[in-house]
Design a protein around this motif. Structure first.
Motif, mmCIF file in Angstrom:
data_model
loop_
_atom_site.group_PDB
_atom_site.id
_atom_site.type_symbol
_atom_site.label_atom_id
_atom_site.label_comp_id
_atom_site.label_asym_id
_atom_site.label_seq_id
_atom_site.Cartn_x
_atom_site.Cartn_y
_atom_site.Cartn_z
ATOM 1 N N LEU A 25 0.820 -1.214 0.000
ATOM 2 C CA LEU A 25 0.000 0.000 0.000
ATOM 3 C C LEU A 25 0.850 1.258 0.000
ATOM 4 O O LEU A 25 0.464 2.270 -0.589
ATOM 5 N N ALA A 26 2.002 1.225 0.647
ATOM 6 C CA ALA A 26 2.908 2.380 0.612
ATOM 7 C C ALA A 26 3.416 2.599 -0.813
ATOM 8 O O ALA A 26 3.566 3.743 -1.257
ATOM 9 N N TRP A 27 3.684 1.518 -1.527
ATOM 10 C CA TRP A 27 4.155 1.591 -2.915
ATOM 11 C C TRP A 27 3.021 2.057 -3.836
ATOM 12 O O TRP A 27 3.247 2.744 -4.820
ATOM 13 N N ASP A 28 1.802 1.719 -3.505
ATOM 14 C CA ASP A 28 0.624 1.990 -4.336
ATOM 15 C C ASP A 28 0.129 3.423 -4.152
ATOM 16 O O ASP A 28 -0.961 3.659 -3.643
ATOM 17 N N ARG A 29 0.932 4.371 -4.572
ATOM 18 C CA ARG A 29 0.577 5.782 -4.403
ATOM 19 C C ARG A 29 -0.656 6.180 -5.212
ATOM 20 O O ARG A 29 -1.321 7.156 -4.893
ATOM 21 N N ARG A 30 -0.976 5.439 -6.259
ATOM 22 C CA ARG A 30 -2.145 5.764 -7.092
ATOM 23 C C ARG A 30 -3.434 5.163 -6.531
ATOM 24 O O ARG A 30 -4.499 5.333 -7.104
ATOM 25 N N MET A 31 -3.301 4.429 -5.433
ATOM 26 C CA MET A 31 -4.451 3.829 -4.743
ATOM 27 C C MET A 31 -5.254 2.909 -5.661
ATOM 28 O O MET A 31 -6.482 2.962 -5.696
ATOM 29 N N ARG A 32 -4.555 2.054 -6.357
ATOM 30 C CA ARG A 32 -5.191 1.102 -7.269
ATOM 31 C C ARG A 32 -5.525 -0.220 -6.582
ATOM 32 O O ARG A 32 -6.276 -1.016 -7.128
ATOM 33 N N ILE A 33 -4.982 -0.435 -5.396
ATOM 34 C CA ILE A 33 -5.163 -1.685 -4.667
ATOM 35 C C ILE A 33 -5.991 -1.421 -3.417
ATOM 36 O O ILE A 33 -5.767 -0.445 -2.709
ATOM 37 N N LEU A 82 1.427 -1.224 -9.740
ATOM 38 C CA LEU A 82 2.250 -0.385 -8.870
ATOM 39 C C LEU A 82 3.204 0.476 -9.690
ATOM 40 O O LEU A 82 3.717 0.024 -10.721
ATOM 41 N N PRO A 83 3.459 1.706 -9.254
ATOM 42 C CA PRO A 83 4.378 2.588 -9.987
ATOM 43 C C PRO A 83 5.756 1.937 -10.145
ATOM 44 O O PRO A 83 6.356 1.491 -9.169
ATOM 45 N N GLY A 84 6.216 1.839 -11.392
ATOM 46 C CA GLY A 84 7.522 1.246 -11.669
ATOM 47 C C GLY A 84 7.543 -0.271 -11.580
ATOM 48 O O GLY A 84 8.603 -0.889 -11.702
ATOM 49 N N GLY A 85 6.395 -0.893 -11.393
ATOM 50 C CA GLY A 85 6.340 -2.333 -11.205
ATOM 51 C C GLY A 85 6.297 -3.167 -12.474
ATOM 52 O O GLY A 85 6.500 -4.375 -12.439
ATOM 53 N N ARG A 86 6.055 -2.551 -13.615
ATOM 54 C CA ARG A 86 5.903 -3.315 -14.865
ATOM 55 C C ARG A 86 7.123 -4.170 -15.220
ATOM 56 O O ARG A 86 6.959 -5.318 -15.622
ATOM 57 N N PRO A 87 8.342 -3.668 -15.094
ATOM 58 C CA PRO A 87 9.488 -4.534 -15.417
ATOM 59 C C PRO A 87 9.555 -5.766 -14.509
ATOM 60 O O PRO A 87 9.869 -6.865 -14.977
#
Length: 140
Positions: A25-33, A82-87
């Motif tokens: 949740l800390a990583w999920d700054r866009r609140m998608r989860i 998550l931001p930057g998580g795609r790779p």
């Protein structure tokens, strides 16, 4: 499913699980989860086709479209949100068997790993989870 892209169903009685959910949740700054405890009433319709043992055997990610992934195979869809998580998602999705081995390796040691998570870390994670609207157990 509210405004989130996915729900993550997690074990709110597991200190490691709570701590990891807080980190996600800390990583999920866009609140998608949106976190939901496995034993919350909201989890029932999302997991009704699974037996109790299968429900509790791992965490589950359910997308807004209703697709469910569990265990290591849920890592890719989670990381994509998550931001930057795609790779990282691309790597995990390329080797789904390895993701499952990694996930279940950690999950199988969560009691031992839980002793490494401080009560303060769990408290902070539970606060973060509560702010996202989950039903979190009060157990440490």
């Amino acid at each position: 499913m509210s405004s989130s892209d996915a729900i993550v169903l997690y074990d709110a009685d597991c200190g490691v699980c709570v701590w990891l959910m807080g980190k996600v949740l800390a990583w999920d700054r866009r609140m998608r989860i949106r976190p939901v405890a496995l034993d919350a009433p909201e989890a029932e319709p999302l997991l009704r086709d699974l037996g109790q043992e299968e429900r509790l055997a791992s965490w589950h990610l359910v997308t807004a479209g209703g697709r469910r992934e569990s265990g290591g195979r849920a890592l890719g869809p989670l990381l994509r949100r998550l931001p930057g998580g795609r790779p990282f998602a691309a790597i995990v999705e390329r080797f789904p068997g390895a993701a499952d081995v990694l996930y279940y390796g950690v999950a199988g040691r969560r009691s031992a790993l839980g002793r490494l998570v401080t009560s303060g870390a769990k408290r902070r994670a539970r606060r973060r989870i509560a702010r996202r609207g989950s039903v979190a157990s009060s157990a440490s």
